[in-house]
Scaffold this active site. Structure first.
Site, PDB file in Angstrom:
ATOM      1  N   LYS A  11     -33.505  -5.639  -0.318  1.00  0.00           N
ATOM      2  CA  LYS A  11     -32.321  -5.146  -1.053  1.00  0.00           C
ATOM      3  C   LYS A  11     -31.765  -6.260  -1.939  1.00  0.00           C
ATOM      4  CE  LYS A  11     -29.031  -7.578   1.421  1.00  0.00           C
ATOM      5  NZ  LYS A  11     -28.415  -8.769   0.895  1.00  0.00           N
ATOM      6  N   ASP A 136     -26.411  -6.568   8.418  1.00  0.00           N
ATOM      7  CA  ASP A 136     -27.109  -5.844   7.350  1.00  0.00           C
ATOM      8  C   ASP A 136     -28.104  -4.809   7.882  1.00  0.00           C
ATOM      9  OD1 ASP A 136     -25.764  -7.362   5.524  1.00  0.00           O
ATOM     10  OD2 ASP A 136     -27.473  -8.607   4.940  1.00  0.00           O
TER      11      ASP A 136
HETATM   12  O1  C5P Z   1     -24.475 -10.284  11.434  1.00  0.00           O
HETATM   13  P1  C5P Z   1     -25.328 -11.443  11.129  1.00  0.00           P
HETATM   14  O2  C5P Z   1     -25.949 -12.040  12.384  1.00  0.00           O
HETATM   15  O3  C5P Z   1     -26.338 -11.223  10.075  1.00  0.00           O
HETATM   16  O4  C5P Z   1     -24.347 -12.554  10.568  1.00  0.00           O
HETATM   17  C1  C5P Z   1     -24.694 -13.912  10.483  1.00  0.00           C
HETATM   18  C2  C5P Z   1     -23.411 -14.700  10.297  1.00  0.00           C
HETATM   19  O5  C5P Z   1     -22.848 -14.441   9.011  1.00  0.00           O
HETATM   20  C3  C5P Z   1     -22.326 -14.352  11.273  1.00  0.00           C
HETATM   21  O6  C5P Z   1     -22.416 -15.122  12.435  1.00  0.00           O
HETATM   22  C4  C5P Z   1     -21.075 -14.687  10.498  1.00  0.00           C
HETATM   23  O7  C5P Z   1     -20.864 -16.082  10.511  1.00  0.00           O
HETATM   24  C5  C5P Z   1     -21.451 -14.328   9.070  1.00  0.00           C
HETATM   25  N1  C5P Z   1     -21.021 -12.977   8.667  1.00  0.00           N
HETATM   26  C6  C5P Z   1     -19.683 -12.723   8.456  1.00  0.00           C
HETATM   27  N2  C5P Z   1     -19.283 -11.479   8.038  1.00  0.00           N
HETATM   28  C7  C5P Z   1     -20.188 -10.517   7.812  1.00  0.00           C
HETATM   29  C8  C5P Z   1     -21.565 -10.761   8.013  1.00  0.00           C
HETATM   30  C9  C5P Z   1     -21.955 -12.005   8.438  1.00  0.00           C
HETATM   31  O8  C5P Z   1     -18.836 -13.608   8.643  1.00  0.00           O
HETATM   32  N3  C5P Z   1     -19.782  -9.307   7.365  1.00  0.00           N
END
Ligand code: C5P
Length: 288
Positions: A11, A136
């Site tokens: 994406k 995501d």
């Molecule tokens: O959800 P995911 O593991 O992909 O997110 C990785 C990091 O990115 C999270 O630990 C957080 O620090 C940050 N993040 C965030 N807000 C989001 C998505 C990700 O702060 N909407």
């Protein structure tokens, strides 16, 4: 069932606004996610236990192992009855580049295994599992064009054909998503712009796109990696109607109105990995 093959697409983000920091430590975002036809291939074969193989082999980056986590999470449901599968992920999508490859592999593994194991999870369970694997991941359960809000789990799908060819420029710089969010240092709150309206306007008139969409990560990531700003400028010089970083980077993309312009633009980035892609919808994703 003998086996399954599925496409796990990448994406790009058209507009990525980080609105506020939430109490759970995540951030609320406002973004249009556009699924594109650059894709990994996931094949599922019968096996006794659960085995996940990545080609080329996985690195130590946690997102690359999301497909394995997805398989084990689904396999742990009592309704999966301890069934097994060998899952092979053939990687094409550059990792750690803001293209969502690891998240897409995880979502596609969930969708594929759920079918392969005769539906141990209903839609709600699948969505909850996807969100627990990564912010995501839910988008990639039904890749399309979508407005993505909240932590990434409030998804409004748009039935829209985008008249753009996408040129991706992958400079091979790894940007850590947690680093990018924390470097933003969000303390206040900003209002979301109406991205659906901006998208509709952009289809009729491309000229205002640079004014309508922004990626809030660009200032902090460009400060660290100035070459990204030069790539963006060059994408515009090559005739892009819009150019931006995807996600928290470092992949840059340009949108072009026809494939000849896109090909000319792509040839301007001789020493970097470049891909010419098109937006896709759900029907692209699975093949038997
Ligand atoms: O959800 P995911 O593991 O992909 O997110 C990785 C990091 O990115 C999270 O630990 C957080 O620090 C940050 N993040 C965030 N807000 C989001 C998505 C990700 O702060 N909407």
């Amino acid at each position: 069932m003998n086996g399954l093959r599925l496409r796990a697409c990448a994406k790009i983000n058209l507009g990525l606004e980080v609105l506020r920091k939430r109490d759970d430590g995540y951030h609320d975002i406002n973004s249009l996610f556009i699924a594109i036809d650059l894709h990994d291939e996931i094949s599922i074969q019968p096996a006794d236990g659960i085995e996940v193989v990545c080609e080329p082999a996985v690195t130590d980056r946690p997102n690359d192992n999301l497909a394995a986590r997805a398989a084990h999470t689904l396999g742990s449901l009592p309704s999966a009855h301890g069934q097994g599968a060998k899952i092979t992920v053939a990687k094409q999508i550059p990792t750690g580049g803001g293209l969502g490859g690891g998240s897409s592999d995880a979502a596609t593994t969930l969708v594929g295994l759920n079918r392969f194991w005769n539906f141990p999870a209903d839609d709600v369970t699948l969505r909850t599992m996807a969100a627990s694997l990564g912010s995501d991941v839910p988008f990639f359960l039904h890749p399309s064009v979508a407005l993505v809000q909240g932590r990434g789990d409030a998804i409004t799908r748009l039935d829209i054909d985008l008249p753009f060819v996408v040129v991706l420029v992958v400079p091979g710089i790894h940007v850590s998503t947690p680093w990018a969010y924390s470097t933003l240092g969000i303390t206040g709150e900003q209002r979301a712009t109406d991205l659906m309206r901006s998208l509709r306007q952009s289809i009729d008139d491309h000229h205002d796109m640079p004014r309508r969409f922004r990626n809030d990560f660009e200032p902090v990531v460009f400060a660290q990696h100035p070459v990204l700003s030069s790539i963006k400028q060059q994408l515009y010089e090559e005739g892009a109607v819009y150019a931006s970083m995807s996600g928290s980077g470092s992949t840059m993309y340009g949108l072009y109105t026809d494939v000849d312009k896109a090909r000319t633009a792509a040839s301007a980035f001789g020493n970097m990995a470049v891909y010419i892609c098109s937006p896709v919808n759900d029907s692209f994703v699975t093949s038997q």
